[in-house]
Enzyme design. Structure first.
Site, PDB file in Angstrom:
ATOM      1  N   LEU A 142       0.777  -1.142   0.003  1.00 19.14           N
ATOM      2  CA  LEU A 142      -0.051   0.017   0.040  1.00 19.14           C
ATOM      3  C   LEU A 142       0.956   1.344   0.135  1.00 19.14           C
ATOM      4  O   LEU A 142       1.862   1.223   0.577  1.00 19.14           O
ATOM      5  CB  LEU A 142      -0.967   0.129   1.205  1.00 19.14           C
ATOM      6  CG  LEU A 142      -2.003  -1.187   1.189  1.00 19.14           C
ATOM      7  CD1 LEU A 142      -2.691  -0.773   2.932  1.00 19.14           C
ATOM      8  CD2 LEU A 142      -3.081  -0.893   0.187  1.00 19.14           C
ATOM      9  N   ASP A 143       0.620   2.282  -0.608  1.00 22.22           N
ATOM     10  CA  ASP A 143       1.250   3.593  -0.580  1.00 22.22           C
ATOM     11  C   ASP A 143       1.295   3.774   0.842  1.00 22.22           C
ATOM     12  O   ASP A 143       0.556   3.693   1.592  1.00 22.22           O
ATOM     13  CB  ASP A 143       0.503   4.781  -1.592  1.00 22.22           C
ATOM     14  CG  ASP A 143       0.622   4.314  -2.748  1.00 22.22           C
ATOM     15  OD1 ASP A 143       1.524   3.358  -3.410  1.00 22.22           O
ATOM     16  OD2 ASP A 143      -0.221   5.176  -3.532  1.00 22.22           O
ATOM     17  N   ARG A 144       2.373   4.699   1.077  1.00 24.73           N
ATOM     18  CA  ARG A 144       2.822   5.229   2.484  1.00 24.73           C
ATOM     19  C   ARG A 144       1.430   5.778   2.952  1.00 24.73           C
ATOM     20  O   ARG A 144       1.191   5.737   4.259  1.00 24.73           O
ATOM     21  CB  ARG A 144       3.883   6.163   2.309  1.00 24.73           C
ATOM     22  CG  ARG A 144       4.587   6.586   3.786  1.00 24.73           C
ATOM     23  CD  ARG A 144       5.475   7.416   3.674  1.00 24.73           C
ATOM     24  NE  ARG A 144       6.079   7.987   5.108  1.00 24.73           N
ATOM     25  CZ  ARG A 144       7.075   8.811   5.328  1.00 24.73           C
ATOM     26  NH1 ARG A 144       7.818   9.269   4.415  1.00 24.73           N
ATOM     27  NH2 ARG A 144       7.221   9.100   6.557  1.00 24.73           N
TER      28      ARG A 144
END
EC number: 5.4.99.-
Length: 317
Positions: A142-144
């Protein structure tokens, strides 16, 4: 200095078989630089069944490995030393766990793994939380700044099974995103090829391009507000920043997206006190790698996202 100061003898079991010796050692000797791993293999200090091997050697069940003593500088160890308060906070994020898999509700602002100047990531934190675990690996990312369901494998056999499900598109991921304007109900699918560029700074920027990889996201309107729409986004492919770029391509960027967003839209949301990307992985459906049971795990939104929606609902009434 951190040291693995004794010779280790390890026998490979069926779950560990099939992986390369270099990858096995990197996981086993956490904090030891790659260059040192390759050096001890090349010099013949690592032995498999008493013989020398190459880094690409694939381990088989029953293999006996001799691992020599190695030392690693303190600063290298410190680079992945997770902060204690973040580790204990991760314990509160676990949604489901058994001996094969773990699912957590990843907080926004936490990277899935350390690197790129970040000393702490979810996977480092979980390894610190479960020091006895022999195997913990991310199944996907998942993106940050994206929150929500993140799946971790606790056995190599589980990782293989789950990666196969991803490859065959048998895993269903659903996200909730707050986007600008009124999403058109007839826009149920966005198919736009995505091309990834790495900037000199190391930042990843993705754009729609005919030279890109085929990408598809399905959309459904969940709730409408005065100047925004809450949509459910279900990616069919798994490209970097896919949902963020596909919503932008459709003319509806996501709230507080610092890379693909719209500052004016963010300003309109001032009364909601939103201060993070409104993209949340709300549920994940997969086949359990051991039981074969179909599982659906949901992750509740954090209080920031819930408050934002409540303010928007109050403005409607």
């Amino acid at each position: 200095m951190k040291s693995f100061n004794q010779v280790q003898f390890v026998t490979i079991d069926g779950d560990e078989a099939g992986q390369r010796i270099d990858n096995f050692l990197l996981a086993r000797l956490k904090g030891v630089p790659k260059s040192m791993i390759y050096r001890i293999i090349r010099k013949g200090e690592v032995r498999v069944n008493k013989g020398r091997i190459k880094p690409e050697y694939k381990l088989a069940a029953g293999d006996s490995i001799r691992i020599p003593p190695v030392r690693v500088a303190e600063k290298e160890e410190h680079a992945v030393s997770p902060k204690l308060e973040k580790v204990s906070a991760l314990a509160e994020c676990i949604l489901y766990e058994d001996e094969h898999v773990m699912l957590i509700n990843k907080p926004s602002g936490t990277a899935v793994h350390g690197g790129s100047g970040l000393s702490f990531g979810v996977i480092e934190g979980l390894r610190a939380l479960r020091p006895e675990a022999r195997f913990l690996e991310l199944v996907h990312r998942l993106d940050r700044d994206t929150s929500g369901v993140l799946l971790i494998a606790k056995k190599r056999s589980a990782l293989r099974s789950l990666h196969e499900q991803l490859r065959l598109k048998q895993m269903q991921k659903d996200y909730l995103a707050l986007v600008r304007g009124q999403w058109q109900s007839h826009t149920k699918v966005v198919q736009a090829p995505l091309l990834k560029n790495i900037l000199q700074s190391g930042e990843r920027v993705v754009k729609v391009s005919s030279e890109g990889k085929p990408s598809e996201t399905r959309f459904k309107v969940e709730e409408r507000f005065e100047f925004a729409t809450l949509v459910k986004a279900s990616p069919v492919t798994g490209r970097t920043h896919q949902i963020r770029v596909h919503t932008l391509h459709a003319g509806h960027p996501i709230a507080f997206d610092d890379r693909y967003g719209d500052r004016d839209f963010d300003t309109q949301l001032a009364s909601t006190k939103l201060n993070r990307l409104f993209l949340h992985a709300s549920s994940l459906t997969f086949i359990h790698p051991s039981t074969g049971e179909k599982m659906r795990i949901e992750a509740p939104m954090d209080k920031t996202l819930r408050y934002c929606l409540q303010v928007l609902r109050n403005q409607k009434s």
